[in-house]
Motif scaffolding. Structure first.
Motif, PDB file in Angstrom:
ATOM      1  N   ILE A 122      44.074 -31.397   4.135  1.00 32.89           N
ATOM      2  CA  ILE A 122      45.519 -31.579   4.338  1.00 32.89           C
ATOM      3  C   ILE A 122      46.018 -30.963   5.641  1.00 32.89           C
ATOM      4  N   GLY A 123      45.099 -30.415   6.445  1.00 33.50           N
ATOM      5  CA  GLY A 123      45.497 -29.873   7.739  1.00 33.50           C
ATOM      6  C   GLY A 123      46.266 -28.577   7.650  1.00 33.50           C
ATOM      7  N   GLN A 124      46.119 -27.857   6.527  1.00 33.63           N
ATOM      8  CA  GLN A 124      46.802 -26.582   6.353  1.00 33.63           C
ATOM      9  C   GLN A 124      45.816 -25.543   5.854  1.00 33.63           C
ATOM     10  N   ASP A 125      46.010 -24.322   6.299  1.00 33.26           N
ATOM     11  CA  ASP A 125      45.148 -23.234   5.855  1.00 33.26           C
ATOM     12  C   ASP A 125      45.654 -22.725   4.510  1.00 33.26           C
ATOM     13  N   THR A 126      45.410 -23.508   3.472  1.00 38.13           N
ATOM     14  CA  THR A 126      45.905 -23.192   2.140  1.00 38.13           C
ATOM     15  C   THR A 126      44.868 -23.561   1.094  1.00 38.13           C
ATOM     16  N   HIS A 127      45.028 -23.001  -0.096  1.00 36.40           N
ATOM     17  CA  HIS A 127      44.128 -23.307  -1.205  1.00 36.40           C
ATOM     18  C   HIS A 127      44.390 -24.744  -1.665  1.00 36.40           C
ATOM     19  N   LEU A 128      43.346 -25.525  -1.857  1.00 39.56           N
ATOM     20  CA  LEU A 128      43.509 -26.950  -2.185  1.00 39.56           C
ATOM     21  C   LEU A 128      43.789 -27.181  -3.667  1.00 39.56           C
ATOM     22  N   GLU A 129      43.688 -26.134  -4.473  1.00 41.19           N
ATOM     23  CA  GLU A 129      43.951 -26.300  -5.906  1.00 41.19           C
ATOM     24  C   GLU A 129      45.327 -26.921  -6.126  1.00 41.19           C
ATOM     25  N   GLY A 130      45.390 -27.944  -6.977  1.00 43.35           N
ATOM     26  CA  GLY A 130      46.654 -28.583  -7.314  1.00 43.35           C
ATOM     27  C   GLY A 130      47.062 -29.716  -6.398  1.00 43.35           C
ATOM     28  N   TRP A 131      46.421 -29.834  -5.230  1.00 45.45           N
ATOM     29  CA  TRP A 131      46.873 -30.790  -4.221  1.00 45.45           C
ATOM     30  C   TRP A 131      46.222 -32.173  -4.335  1.00 45.45           C
ATOM     31  N   LEU A 132      45.397 -32.409  -5.354  1.00 49.85           N
ATOM     32  CA  LEU A 132      44.696 -33.690  -5.478  1.00 49.85           C
ATOM     33  C   LEU A 132      45.265 -34.461  -6.668  1.00 49.85           C
ATOM     34  N   PHE A 133      45.807 -35.636  -6.406  1.00 46.74           N
ATOM     35  CA  PHE A 133      46.468 -36.385  -7.478  1.00 46.74           C
ATOM     36  C   PHE A 133      45.432 -37.004  -8.418  1.00 46.74           C
ATOM     37  N   PRO A 134      45.586 -36.786  -9.728  1.00 46.53           N
ATOM     38  CA  PRO A 134      44.630 -37.344 -10.697  1.00 46.53           C
ATOM     39  C   PRO A 134      44.744 -38.869 -10.777  1.00 46.53           C
ATOM     40  N   GLU A 135      43.681 -39.540 -10.384  1.00 43.80           N
ATOM     41  CA  GLU A 135      43.663 -40.995 -10.347  1.00 43.80           C
ATOM     42  C   GLU A 135      42.223 -41.432 -10.062  1.00 43.80           C
ATOM     43  N   THR A 136      41.952 -42.732 -10.220  1.00 47.87           N
ATOM     44  CA  THR A 136      40.645 -43.277  -9.866  1.00 47.87           C
ATOM     45  C   THR A 136      40.700 -43.821  -8.447  1.00 47.87           C
ATOM     46  N   TYR A 137      39.772 -43.366  -7.617  1.00 49.95           N
ATOM     47  CA  TYR A 137      39.727 -43.763  -6.213  1.00 49.95           C
ATOM     48  C   TYR A 137      38.449 -44.562  -5.957  1.00 49.95           C
ATOM     49  N   HIS A 138      38.593 -45.709  -5.311  1.00 52.07           N
ATOM     50  CA  HIS A 138      37.452 -46.581  -5.031  1.00 52.07           C
ATOM     51  C   HIS A 138      36.950 -46.338  -3.610  1.00 52.07           C
ATOM     52  N   TYR A 139      35.661 -46.440  -3.435  1.00 53.34           N
ATOM     53  CA  TYR A 139      35.058 -46.213  -2.125  1.00 53.34           C
ATOM     54  C   TYR A 139      33.813 -47.066  -1.981  1.00 53.34           C
ATOM     55  N   HIS A 140      33.267 -47.104  -0.768  1.00 55.03           N
ATOM     56  CA  HIS A 140      32.066 -47.876  -0.474  1.00 55.03           C
ATOM     57  C   HIS A 140      30.902 -46.960  -0.145  1.00 55.03           C
ATOM     58  N   HIS A 141      29.722 -47.548  -0.134  1.00 55.47           N
ATOM     59  CA  HIS A 141      28.483 -46.832   0.173  1.00 55.47           C
ATOM     60  C   HIS A 141      28.606 -46.050   1.479  1.00 55.47           C
ATOM     61  N   ASN A 142      28.239 -44.778   1.398  1.00 59.96           N
ATOM     62  CA  ASN A 142      28.234 -43.869   2.548  1.00 59.96           C
ATOM     63  C   ASN A 142      29.618 -43.467   3.033  1.00 59.96           C
TER      64      ASN A 142
END
Length: 328
Positions: A143-163
């Protein structure tokens, strides 16, 4: 002379017929693969290299016909790198799938209430995903901030490709959480005990961990807000558990409640320093718009729900009913 012209005409017709037959065969020839065959087109792979590899795998008989068709349709040579699922459809249709970049899609799910360490552990095991995370500078990386990432990730299913990279998945999850939180904060109620949206995120994470029932999130939020507005301590077990980290053995003991950690809300005033999990949108909305109630206390009924009380006397009676009596 007529015989020569006739012979040439016949030869031309035969040649055309053979060419048409060859073209028809090329267009309709299936790729000789088993179902769900995966094939990686690496960066820089050319059309001839692709065709030769398929021929070496006995997926097609020869390359020259497809090379000829590619001369007529140069777009067939525009291959996009990635991992593809090949089928026994025609050779050309499989190639067109690669031309259009129809890669195999994988998915990664962040679950409501998951802690950051659980998300990172799952990412390490995710299929076809490059784990490129720097845990010493995770806030800056995502997120570009010097902060703890806990809590900052929205619960959802994310799709991605190989590599694709783990960082790219988390960056999308963080962007979604920032959008959800910002929109909710703009619609917050008055007289909340938070100075910033980040404090609301902390509260939302506690609400998320305190109950698994969606219908109870607003009531839990109301009770916690009433406590803070009355200068009471939150006294919530999930924060104690988070503060214990890997030392937690599944059972909170009296000594755990007495231990001074930044997250032990039995010992500290106000909110802990960071969220303790990834909150859902419902938990965030409950945190910024709790219903007006007089509830201050609640106790688990043992079935996933809670008994809410407005006075300590009512709460002690509920504890006796749902906890002490169940131990006998």
């Amino acid at each position: 002379m007529l015989k020569v012209m006739f012979s040439v005409l016949v030869l031309a017709i035969i040649t055309t017929a053979i060419g048409y037959q060859q073209l028809h065969t090329t267009i309709h020839s299936p790729l000789n693969v088993a179902s769900n065959t995966q094939f990686e087109v690496k960066k820089g792979m050319g059309f001839n290299q692709l065709c030769q590899q398929w021929q070496a795998n006995s997926w097609l008989d020869s390359c020259w016909r497809y090379q000829l068709v590619a001369k007529l349709d140069p777009s067939l040579t525009e291959l996009k790198a990635g991992l593809y699922e090949l089928t026994n459809d025609t050779v050309l249709n499989n190639i067109k799938k690669i031309n259009s970049g129809q890669q195999i899609s994988f998915s990664f799910t962040i679950i409501e209430g998951q802690a950051l360490r659980e998300v990172l552990s799952a990412l390490r095991e995710a299929d076809n995903l490059k784990y490129d995370l720097d845990t010493t500078q995770l806030g800056q990386q995502i997120i570009g901030q010097d902060t703890h990432l806990e809590g900052w990730l929205f619960p959802e299913t994310y799709h991605y490709h190989h590599n694709d990279t783990a960082s790219s998945v988390l960056q999308r999850a963080a962007k979604k959480m920032q959008q959800i939180l910002a929109a909710a904060w703009q619609q917050r109620a008055d007289d909340l005990p938070y100075k910033t949206s980040y404090e609301a995120l902390i509260m939302a994470s506690i609400i998320e961990k305190e109950t698994g029932l969606a219908c109870e999130r607003p009531l839990i939020a109301s009770a916690f807000v009433n406590r803070l507005n009355s200068n009471m301590r939150l006294q919530t077990d999930p924060t104690v558990i988070y503060g214990l980290g890997e030392r937690f053995d599944g059972d909170i003991k009296r000594k755990d409640l007495r231990e001074h950690t930044p997250y032990n809300t039995y010992r500290i005033n106000g909110l802990p320093p960071t969220p303790i999990a990834m909150p859902s949108k419902a938990a965030i909305l409950a945190a910024v718009n709790p219903p007006k109630t007089a509830y201050v206390y609640f106790v688990s009924k043992g079935d996933g729900s809670h008994q809410f009380s407005t006075t300590l006397q009512q709460h002690n009676a509920a504890v006796k009913t749902y906890i002490l009596n169940n131990k006998n």
